[in-house]
Design a protein around this motif. Structure first.
Motif, PDB file in Angstrom:
ATOM      1  N   LEU A  14      29.060   5.936  -7.812  1.00 28.70           N
ATOM      2  CA  LEU A  14      30.977   6.283  -7.470  1.00 28.70           C
ATOM      3  C   LEU A  14      30.844   4.742  -8.060  1.00 28.70           C
ATOM      4  CD1 LEU A  14      31.798   8.934  -5.523  1.00 28.70           C
ATOM      5  CD2 LEU A  14      32.013   8.807  -7.844  1.00 28.70           C
ATOM      6  N   SER A  15      30.546   4.268  -6.828  1.00 30.15           N
ATOM      7  CA  SER A  15      30.381   2.954  -6.518  1.00 30.15           C
ATOM      8  C   SER A  15      30.466   1.847  -8.134  1.00 30.15           C
ATOM      9  CB  SER A  15      29.745   2.076  -6.186  1.00 30.15           C
ATOM     10  OG  SER A  15      29.702   2.589  -4.590  1.00 30.15           O
ATOM     11  N   GLU A  16      29.185   1.979  -9.073  1.00 32.73           N
ATOM     12  CA  GLU A  16      29.209   1.400 -10.344  1.00 32.73           C
ATOM     13  C   GLU A  16      29.996   1.839 -11.374  1.00 32.73           C
ATOM     14  OE1 GLU A  16      25.823   1.255 -14.150  1.00 32.73           O
ATOM     15  OE2 GLU A  16      25.174   2.941 -11.868  1.00 32.73           O
ATOM     16  N   VAL A  17      30.353   3.367 -11.437  1.00 31.39           N
ATOM     17  CA  VAL A  17      32.238   3.125 -11.946  1.00 31.39           C
ATOM     18  C   VAL A  17      33.529   2.565 -11.846  1.00 31.39           C
ATOM     19  CG1 VAL A  17      34.101   5.450 -12.086  1.00 31.39           C
ATOM     20  CG2 VAL A  17      31.333   5.454 -12.543  1.00 31.39           C
ATOM     21  N   ILE A  18      33.699   2.592 -10.601  1.00 19.54           N
ATOM     22  CA  ILE A  18      34.219   1.655  -9.523  1.00 19.54           C
ATOM     23  C   ILE A  18      33.890   0.198  -9.837  1.00 19.54           C
ATOM     24  CG2 ILE A  18      35.536   0.894  -7.826  1.00 19.54           C
ATOM     25  CD1 ILE A  18      35.025   3.586  -6.003  1.00 19.54           C
ATOM     26  N   LEU A  19      32.924  -0.348 -10.011  1.00 16.74           N
ATOM     27  CA  LEU A  19      33.088  -1.905 -10.349  1.00 16.74           C
ATOM     28  C   LEU A  19      32.533  -2.434 -11.800  1.00 16.74           C
ATOM     29  CD1 LEU A  19      29.959  -2.117  -7.383  1.00 16.74           C
ATOM     30  CD2 LEU A  19      32.320  -3.125  -7.503  1.00 16.74           C
ATOM     31  N   ILE A  20      32.936  -1.395 -12.853  1.00 13.44           N
ATOM     32  CA  ILE A  20      32.598  -1.409 -13.872  1.00 13.44           C
ATOM     33  C   ILE A  20      34.099  -1.531 -14.110  1.00 13.44           C
ATOM     34  CG2 ILE A  20      32.611  -0.703 -16.118  1.00 13.44           C
ATOM     35  CD1 ILE A  20      29.639   0.079 -15.112  1.00 13.44           C
ATOM     36  N   ALA A  21      35.234  -0.594 -13.985  1.00 13.21           N
ATOM     37  CA  ALA A  21      36.576  -0.461 -14.364  1.00 13.21           C
ATOM     38  C   ALA A  21      37.218  -2.505 -13.179  1.00 13.21           C
ATOM     39  CB  ALA A  21      37.212   0.908 -13.124  1.00 13.21           C
ATOM     40  N   LYS A  22      36.436  -2.168 -12.521  1.00 15.21           N
ATOM     41  CA  LYS A  22      37.515  -3.216 -11.665  1.00 15.21           C
ATOM     42  C   LYS A  22      37.115  -4.486 -12.977  1.00 15.21           C
ATOM     43  CE  LYS A  22      36.475  -5.914  -8.180  1.00 15.21           C
ATOM     44  NZ  LYS A  22      35.902  -7.740  -8.707  1.00 15.21           N
ATOM     45  N   ALA A  23      35.812  -4.716 -13.200  1.00 15.48           N
ATOM     46  CA  ALA A  23      35.727  -5.872 -14.184  1.00 15.48           C
ATOM     47  C   ALA A  23      36.104  -5.707 -14.982  1.00 15.48           C
ATOM     48  CB  ALA A  23      33.551  -5.719 -14.485  1.00 15.48           C
ATOM     49  N   LYS A  24      36.482  -4.221 -16.001  1.00 15.33           N
ATOM     50  CA  LYS A  24      37.285  -4.502 -17.300  1.00 15.33           C
ATOM     51  C   LYS A  24      38.506  -4.919 -17.095  1.00 15.33           C
ATOM     52  CE  LYS A  24      34.953  -0.907 -19.243  1.00 15.33           C
ATOM     53  NZ  LYS A  24      34.717   0.425 -20.017  1.00 15.33           N
ATOM     54  N   VAL A  60      47.000   4.843  -5.593  1.00 11.10           N
ATOM     55  CA  VAL A  60      46.701   3.397  -5.418  1.00 11.10           C
ATOM     56  C   VAL A  60      46.128   2.792  -6.303  1.00 11.10           C
ATOM     57  CG1 VAL A  60      47.804   1.372  -4.397  1.00 11.10           C
ATOM     58  CG2 VAL A  60      49.169   2.823  -3.330  1.00 11.10           C
ATOM     59  N   VAL A  61      44.842   3.360  -5.402  1.00  8.53           N
ATOM     60  CA  VAL A  61      44.120   1.799  -6.211  1.00  8.53           C
ATOM     61  C   VAL A  61      43.538   2.793  -7.450  1.00  8.53           C
ATOM     62  CG1 VAL A  61      40.793   1.275  -5.975  1.00  8.53           C
ATOM     63  CG2 VAL A  61      43.064   0.851  -3.827  1.00  8.53           C
ATOM     64  N   GLY A  62      43.546   3.664  -7.528  1.00  8.58           N
ATOM     65  CA  GLY A  62      42.728   4.356  -9.131  1.00  8.58           C
ATOM     66  C   GLY A  62      44.258   3.595 -10.213  1.00  8.58           C
ATOM     67  N   ASN A  63      45.426   3.979  -9.664  1.00 10.36           N
ATOM     68  CA  ASN A  63      45.921   3.335 -10.690  1.00 10.36           C
ATOM     69  C   ASN A  63      45.823   1.904 -11.301  1.00 10.36           C
ATOM     70  OD1 ASN A  63      48.015   5.771 -10.824  1.00 10.36           O
ATOM     71  ND2 ASN A  63      49.488   5.415  -9.355  1.00 10.36           N
ATOM     72  N   LYS A  64      45.909   1.548 -10.020  1.00  9.57           N
ATOM     73  CA  LYS A  64      44.796  -0.352 -10.879  1.00  9.57           C
ATOM     74  C   LYS A  64      43.956  -0.015 -11.093  1.00  9.57           C
ATOM     75  CE  LYS A  64      47.626  -2.316  -6.529  1.00  9.57           C
ATOM     76  NZ  LYS A  64      47.204  -3.486  -5.380  1.00  9.57           N
ATOM     77  N   LEU A  65      43.493   0.717 -11.077  1.00  7.16           N
ATOM     78  CA  LEU A  65      41.859   0.336 -11.834  1.00  7.16           C
ATOM     79  C   LEU A  65      41.794   1.786 -12.993  1.00  7.16           C
ATOM     80  CD1 LEU A  65      39.196   0.778  -8.406  1.00  7.16           C
ATOM     81  CD2 LEU A  65      39.699  -1.446 -10.825  1.00  7.16           C
ATOM     82  N   ALA A  66      43.176   2.865 -13.148  1.00  4.24           N
ATOM     83  CA  ALA A  66      42.988   3.182 -14.112  1.00  4.24           C
ATOM     84  C   ALA A  66      41.764   4.327 -14.232  1.00  4.24           C
ATOM     85  CB  ALA A  66      42.899   2.544 -15.071  1.00  4.24           C
ATOM     86  N   LEU A  67      41.164   4.925 -13.183  1.00  8.06           N
ATOM     87  CA  LEU A  67      40.494   5.658 -12.531  1.00  8.06           C
ATOM     88  C   LEU A  67      41.383   7.159 -12.249  1.00  8.06           C
ATOM     89  CD1 LEU A  67      37.432   3.710 -11.004  1.00  8.06           C
ATOM     90  CD2 LEU A  67      37.762   4.204 -13.088  1.00  8.06           C
ATOM     91  N   ASP A  68      40.483   7.761 -12.804  1.00  9.85           N
ATOM     92  CA  ASP A  68      40.351   9.113 -12.498  1.00  9.85           C
ATOM     93  C   ASP A  68      40.142   9.470 -10.871  1.00  9.85           C
ATOM     94  OD1 ASP A  68      40.650  12.173 -11.906  1.00  9.85           O
ATOM     95  OD2 ASP A  68      40.788  12.487 -14.135  1.00  9.85           O
ATOM     96  N   GLY A  69      41.158  10.712  -9.980  1.00 13.46           N
ATOM     97  CA  GLY A  69      41.173  10.292  -8.987  1.00 13.46           C
ATOM     98  C   GLY A  69      39.744  11.800  -8.918  1.00 13.46           C
ATOM     99  N   LYS A  70      38.816  12.082  -9.988  1.00 12.57           N
ATOM    100  CA  LYS A  70      37.839  12.106  -8.471  1.00 12.57           C
ATOM    101  C   LYS A  70      36.962  11.070  -8.113  1.00 12.57           C
ATOM    102  CE  LYS A  70      35.704  12.742 -13.502  1.00 12.57           C
ATOM    103  NZ  LYS A  70      35.483  13.204 -14.632  1.00 12.57           N
ATOM    104  N   TYR A  71      36.809   9.792  -8.978  1.00 11.73           N
ATOM    105  CA  TYR A  71      36.254   8.776  -9.242  1.00 11.73           C
ATOM    106  C   TYR A  71      36.048   8.230  -7.403  1.00 11.73           C
ATOM    107  CZ  TYR A  71      34.174   9.367 -13.330  1.00 11.73           C
ATOM    108  OH  TYR A  71      34.169   9.900 -14.548  1.00 11.73           O
ATOM    109  N   LEU A  72      37.692   8.555  -6.547  1.00  8.11           N
ATOM    110  CA  LEU A  72      37.274   8.744  -5.516  1.00  8.11           C
ATOM    111  C   LEU A  72      37.777   8.549  -4.527  1.00  8.11           C
ATOM    112  CD1 LEU A  72      40.801   5.653  -6.822  1.00  8.11           C
ATOM    113  CD2 LEU A  72      37.982   4.143  -6.864  1.00  8.11           C
TER     114      LEU A  72
END
Length: 77
Positions: A14-24, A60-72
């Motif tokens: 999960l952290s890897e998915v989040i960090l990749i989205a953050k970097a993108k 809020v964080v999911g919207n900023k990272l454009a992530l589906d809620g299942k990742y947070l």
């Protein structure tokens, strides 16, 4: 949401998915934290798999990272 407390591997994935989205998105942890009402260290730790976020903050964080809620990781506070 993927249950991240079951194993260390799930938290790392999960952290890897989040960090990749953050970097993108080229966002800092400070930018991700803006508008959450929480401390940057708290949000950063949650995104790195240490604990869950309140559901409203995860949105809020999911919207900023454009992530589906299942990742947070969320917890109804």
């Amino acid at each position: 949401m993927i249950q991240s407390q079951i194993s260390k591997n799930a938290r790392h994935a999960l952290s890897e998915v989040i960090l990749i989205a953050k970097a993108k998105k080229d966002l800092s942890f400070a930018q991700i934290t803006e508008g959450t009402g929480l401390n940057e260290a708290f949000v950063t730790a949650a995104l790195l798999g240490q604990h869950a976020l309140p559901a409203d903050v995860a949105k809020v964080v999911g919207n900023k990272l454009a992530l589906d809620g299942k990742y947070l990781p969320t917890k109804p506070f």
